[in-house]
Design an enzyme around this catalytic site. Structure first.
Site, mmCIF file in Angstrom:
data_model
loop_
_atom_site.group_PDB
_atom_site.id
_atom_site.type_symbol
_atom_site.label_atom_id
_atom_site.label_comp_id
_atom_site.label_asym_id
_atom_site.label_seq_id
_atom_site.Cartn_x
_atom_site.Cartn_y
_atom_site.Cartn_z
ATOM 1 N N ASP A 21 -1.420 4.555 -4.256
ATOM 2 C CA ASP A 21 -0.741 3.455 -3.581
ATOM 3 C C ASP A 21 -0.107 3.953 -2.293
ATOM 4 O O ASP A 21 0.245 5.135 -2.195
ATOM 5 C CB ASP A 21 0.349 2.852 -4.478
ATOM 6 C CG ASP A 21 0.707 1.450 -4.022
ATOM 7 O OD1 ASP A 21 0.000 0.506 -4.426
ATOM 8 O OD2 ASP A 21 1.653 1.291 -3.235
ATOM 9 N N ARG A 49 -9.503 -2.315 -2.728
ATOM 10 C CA ARG A 49 -8.927 -2.537 -4.062
ATOM 11 C C ARG A 49 -10.013 -2.670 -5.137
ATOM 12 O O ARG A 49 -9.850 -3.442 -6.092
ATOM 13 C CB ARG A 49 -8.034 -3.795 -4.076
ATOM 14 C CG ARG A 49 -6.796 -3.684 -3.203
ATOM 15 C CD ARG A 49 -5.667 -3.040 -3.975
ATOM 16 N NE ARG A 49 -4.441 -3.026 -3.220
ATOM 17 C CZ ARG A 49 -3.349 -3.695 -3.576
ATOM 18 N NH1 ARG A 49 -3.319 -4.422 -4.638
ATOM 19 N NH2 ARG A 49 -2.268 -3.609 -2.842
ATOM 20 N N ARG A 92 -7.179 -4.954 -10.698
ATOM 21 C CA ARG A 92 -6.997 -5.832 -11.871
ATOM 22 C C ARG A 92 -8.101 -6.856 -12.116
ATOM 23 O O ARG A 92 -8.153 -7.451 -13.183
ATOM 24 C CB ARG A 92 -5.658 -6.564 -11.746
ATOM 25 C CG ARG A 92 -4.484 -5.690 -12.105
ATOM 26 C CD ARG A 92 -3.189 -6.342 -11.703
ATOM 27 N NE ARG A 92 -3.163 -6.530 -10.268
ATOM 28 C CZ ARG A 92 -2.235 -7.201 -9.616
ATOM 29 N NH1 ARG A 92 -1.260 -7.770 -10.258
ATOM 30 N NH2 ARG A 92 -2.282 -7.317 -8.300
ATOM 31 N N ARG A 110 -4.563 -0.349 -18.278
ATOM 32 C CA ARG A 110 -3.193 -0.651 -17.835
ATOM 33 C C ARG A 110 -2.281 -1.052 -18.999
ATOM 34 O O ARG A 110 -1.058 -0.915 -18.914
ATOM 35 C CB ARG A 110 -3.288 -1.743 -16.777
ATOM 36 C CG ARG A 110 -2.019 -2.095 -16.090
ATOM 37 C CD ARG A 110 -1.553 -1.031 -15.114
ATOM 38 N NE ARG A 110 -0.496 -1.613 -14.317
ATOM 39 C CZ ARG A 110 0.758 -1.730 -14.725
ATOM 40 N NH1 ARG A 110 1.116 -1.253 -15.890
ATOM 41 N NH2 ARG A 110 1.655 -2.322 -13.959
ATOM 42 N N TYR A 128 8.654 -1.663 3.747
ATOM 43 C CA TYR A 128 9.015 -1.678 2.322
ATOM 44 C C TYR A 128 10.303 -0.906 2.052
ATOM 45 O O TYR A 128 11.107 -1.286 1.214
ATOM 46 C CB TYR A 128 7.884 -1.078 1.478
ATOM 47 C CG TYR A 128 6.746 -2.038 1.232
ATOM 48 C CD1 TYR A 128 6.834 -3.007 0.236
ATOM 49 C CD2 TYR A 128 5.585 -1.991 1.991
ATOM 50 C CE1 TYR A 128 5.801 -3.904 0.009
ATOM 51 C CE2 TYR A 128 4.540 -2.878 1.770
ATOM 52 C CZ TYR A 128 4.657 -3.826 0.786
ATOM 53 O OH TYR A 128 3.642 -4.712 0.560
HETATM 54 O O1 CP3 Z 1 -8.433 0.063 -3.075
HETATM 55 C C1 CP3 Z 1 -8.262 0.597 -4.185
HETATM 56 O O2 CP3 Z 1 -8.865 0.250 -5.220
HETATM 57 C C2 CP3 Z 1 -7.356 1.812 -4.278
HETATM 58 C C3 CP3 Z 1 -6.059 1.596 -4.762
HETATM 59 C C4 CP3 Z 1 -4.980 0.909 -3.943
HETATM 60 C C5 CP3 Z 1 -3.876 0.275 -4.559
HETATM 61 N N1 CP3 Z 1 -2.986 -0.080 -3.608
HETATM 62 C C6 CP3 Z 1 -3.746 0.085 -6.006
HETATM 63 C C7 CP3 Z 1 -2.777 -0.885 -6.522
HETATM 64 C C8 CP3 Z 1 -4.751 0.852 -2.559
HETATM 65 C C9 CP3 Z 1 -5.635 1.338 -1.424
HETATM 66 C C10 CP3 Z 1 -3.480 0.236 -2.369
HETATM 67 C C11 CP3 Z 1 -2.847 0.070 -1.041
HETATM 68 C C12 CP3 Z 1 -1.655 -0.789 -0.931
HETATM 69 N N2 CP3 Z 1 -0.575 -0.838 -1.762
HETATM 70 C C13 CP3 Z 1 -1.387 -1.623 0.178
HETATM 71 C C14 CP3 Z 1 -2.273 -1.780 1.380
HETATM 72 C C15 CP3 Z 1 -3.429 -2.658 1.105
HETATM 73 C C16 CP3 Z 1 -3.106 -4.127 1.102
HETATM 74 O O3 CP3 Z 1 -3.431 -4.750 0.083
HETATM 75 O O4 CP3 Z 1 -2.615 -4.643 2.098
HETATM 76 C C17 CP3 Z 1 -0.148 -2.241 -0.048
HETATM 77 C C18 CP3 Z 1 0.541 -3.251 0.855
HETATM 78 C C19 CP3 Z 1 0.370 -1.715 -1.273
HETATM 79 C C20 CP3 Z 1 1.686 -1.997 -1.906
HETATM 80 C C21 CP3 Z 1 1.501 -2.614 -3.223
HETATM 81 N N3 CP3 Z 1 1.090 -1.927 -4.356
HETATM 82 C C22 CP3 Z 1 1.695 -3.958 -3.571
HETATM 83 C C23 CP3 Z 1 2.168 -5.049 -2.630
HETATM 84 C C24 CP3 Z 1 1.383 -4.059 -4.947
HETATM 85 C C25 CP3 Z 1 1.461 -5.269 -5.813
HETATM 86 C C26 CP3 Z 1 0.318 -6.099 -5.399
HETATM 87 C C27 CP3 Z 1 -0.117 -7.027 -6.437
HETATM 88 O O5 CP3 Z 1 -1.221 -7.525 -6.164
HETATM 89 O O6 CP3 Z 1 0.566 -7.236 -7.467
HETATM 90 C C28 CP3 Z 1 0.979 -2.799 -5.407
HETATM 91 C C29 CP3 Z 1 0.531 -2.450 -6.772
HETATM 92 C C30 CP3 Z 1 -0.899 -2.031 -6.904
HETATM 93 N N4 CP3 Z 1 -1.500 -1.104 -6.089
HETATM 94 C C31 CP3 Z 1 -1.829 -2.445 -7.900
HETATM 95 C C32 CP3 Z 1 -3.006 -1.718 -7.682
HETATM 96 C C33 CP3 Z 1 -4.267 -1.727 -8.493
HETATM 97 C C34 CP3 Z 1 -1.558 -3.396 -9.044
HETATM 98 C C35 CP3 Z 1 -1.079 -2.543 -10.155
HETATM 99 C C36 CP3 Z 1 -1.002 -3.233 -11.478
HETATM 100 O O7 CP3 Z 1 -0.184 -4.159 -11.643
HETATM 101 O O8 CP3 Z 1 -1.743 -2.801 -12.364
#
Ligand code: CP3
Length: 343
Positions: free
Chosen positions: A73, A24, A28, A37, A148
């Site tokens: 994602d 990640r 953020r 964003r 999901y």
């Molecule tokens: O690693 C990176 O920088 C690449 C981008 C990336 C994102 N999501 C961006 C993202 C990767 C590799 C993911 C994978 C992902 N997405 C997973 C597996 C990794 C893990 O953390 O276990 C999962 C379970 C998801 C599903 C998902 N997407 C969730 C649960 C959320 C909300 C999480 C939160 O912290 O609010 C997202 C949204 C998301 N994916 C964001 C980002 C940068 C936040 C987006 C925002 O609000 O701007």
């Protein structure tokens, strides 16, 4: 390829120091990310190739990392099958519809065109990224994605999938097959577009028992890892609560095991007879601590892997939004200064 220290570590080849990237890393905790964003939705950021490329490269304006991970994602797979989600502040991804019946599963149908902008984004990133830095593509595993699709939103225990697999195995396997088919095509497309490695996120692996993992998730993991291996590209399998599935990890045949922060790297390395590379596994909460603690804990991770090749430094799960980017710099510096002594 040999010029990329990350790829050499994936293949357990000689490196002068331990390579590092952060799960990640384009997220953020970066003020620059939060600025972008404000202007664009999460979906616009993922599906506009130039924007996707810019966001993927954001961390490189601050840090000297050895790999970039494409900005996207794991939930694009349900969208490719006809479902759609919205990011709800304070909740996370919420699907506009969830799977509630056999006919909902039957209706899922892959729209291959859905991935096109993501592939264009990968192409753009690869052109803009330094040749010595690797580009990681990724997907969720079928299990983690299905969790999901059945809940429709983040859940405390993801119990719906266990209900389905025990009560109606036929529908469960139809769903897992459809997801696996989409994943296979998607990772092949990512490789065609220029990624150097693929990471599979099994972030919900902690919601299946040790014995059920073997029957209900492992075959699908092996399938997608084999797809990547057949392309001659390194595969990384990241799972959580990895201790309960240690005995299956070699069978998966991935190039790299991504280790979550709950277990010691030395234990994993010994259990796997040093046969695969390991990635990880600093506890992300350490990044909220003082610089002294960060340095000490980072050194402990390097030490727990010990001497020899095949370690890629990372966190044991994604970086959290509250982290000060200066703390990431501290980890990177510590890895660069102290890892040569373990080679
Ligand atoms: O690693 C990176 O920088 C690449 C981008 C990336 C994102 N999501 C961006 C993202 C990767 C590799 C993911 C994978 C992902 N997405 C997973 C597996 C990794 C893990 O953390 O276990 C999962 C379970 C998801 C599903 C998902 N997407 C969730 C649960 C959320 C909300 C999480 C939160 O912290 O609010 C997202 C949204 C998301 N994916 C964001 C980002 C940068 C936040 C987006 C925002 O609000 O701007």
């Amino acid at each position: 390829m040999e010029n990329q220290i990350f790829l050499r570590a994936c293949m357990k080849q000689k490196v002068e120091r331990t390579p590092i990237w952060i799960m990640r890393q384009a997220g953020r905790y970066l003020p620059e990310y939060r600025e972008i964003r404000k202007k664009f939705s999460f979906h616009e950021m993922m599906h506009t190739p130039s924007l996707m490329s810019d966001v993927t490269l954001l961390p490189f304006e601050r840090f000297d990392l050895d790999a970039a991970i494409m900005f996207s994602d794991i939930l694009v797979i349900p969208e490719s099958l006809g479902m759609s989600f919205t990011l709800v502040p304070g909740v996370g991804p919420v699907f506009n519809e969830k799977i509630q019946s056999r006919s909902d599963i039957e209706k899922l149908s892959l729209n291959i065109e859905y991935f096109k902008n993501i592939y264009d984004g990968i192409n753009t990133v690869r052109k803009n990224l330094s040749k010595s830095v690797s580009l990681i593509g990724f997907s969720g595993t079928a299990w983690t994605i299905a969790c999901y699709m059945l809940e429709g939103k983040p859940s405390k225990d993801y119990s719906k999938i266990r209900l389905l697999m025990h009560n109606d195995y036929e529908s469960f396997s139809l769903l897992m097959d459809k997801i696996t088919d989409s994943i296979s095509k998607y990772v092949n497309g990512q490789i065609d577009s220029g990624v150097d490695a693929i990471q599979f996120f099994d972030s919900n692996s902690l919601f299946i028992s040790q014995d059920d993992f073997e029957k209900y998730s492992l075959p699908y993991v092996k399938d997608i890892v084999t797809t990547v291996n057949n392309r001659g590209v390194p595969s990384i399998y990241f799972a959580r609560s990895i201790s309960s599935i240690l005995s299956y990890l070699l069978e998966i045949n991935c190039s790299v095991v991504g280790v979550d922060w709950s277990i010691n790297l030395e234990t994993v390395r010994n259990t796997l007879s040093d046969k695969v590379s390991l990635q990880g596994n600093l506890d992300p909460s350490v990044l909220l601590c003082s610089n002294e603690v960060i340095e000490q804990k980072t050194k402990e991770v390097l030490k727990s892997y010990g001497r020899g090749y095949g370690h890629i430094f990372n966190l044991g799960h994604g970086i959290t939004p509250g982290v000060n980017p200066e703390s990431v710099q501290k980890v990177i510096q510590t890895v660069k200064n102290f890892s040569p002594q373990f080679k």
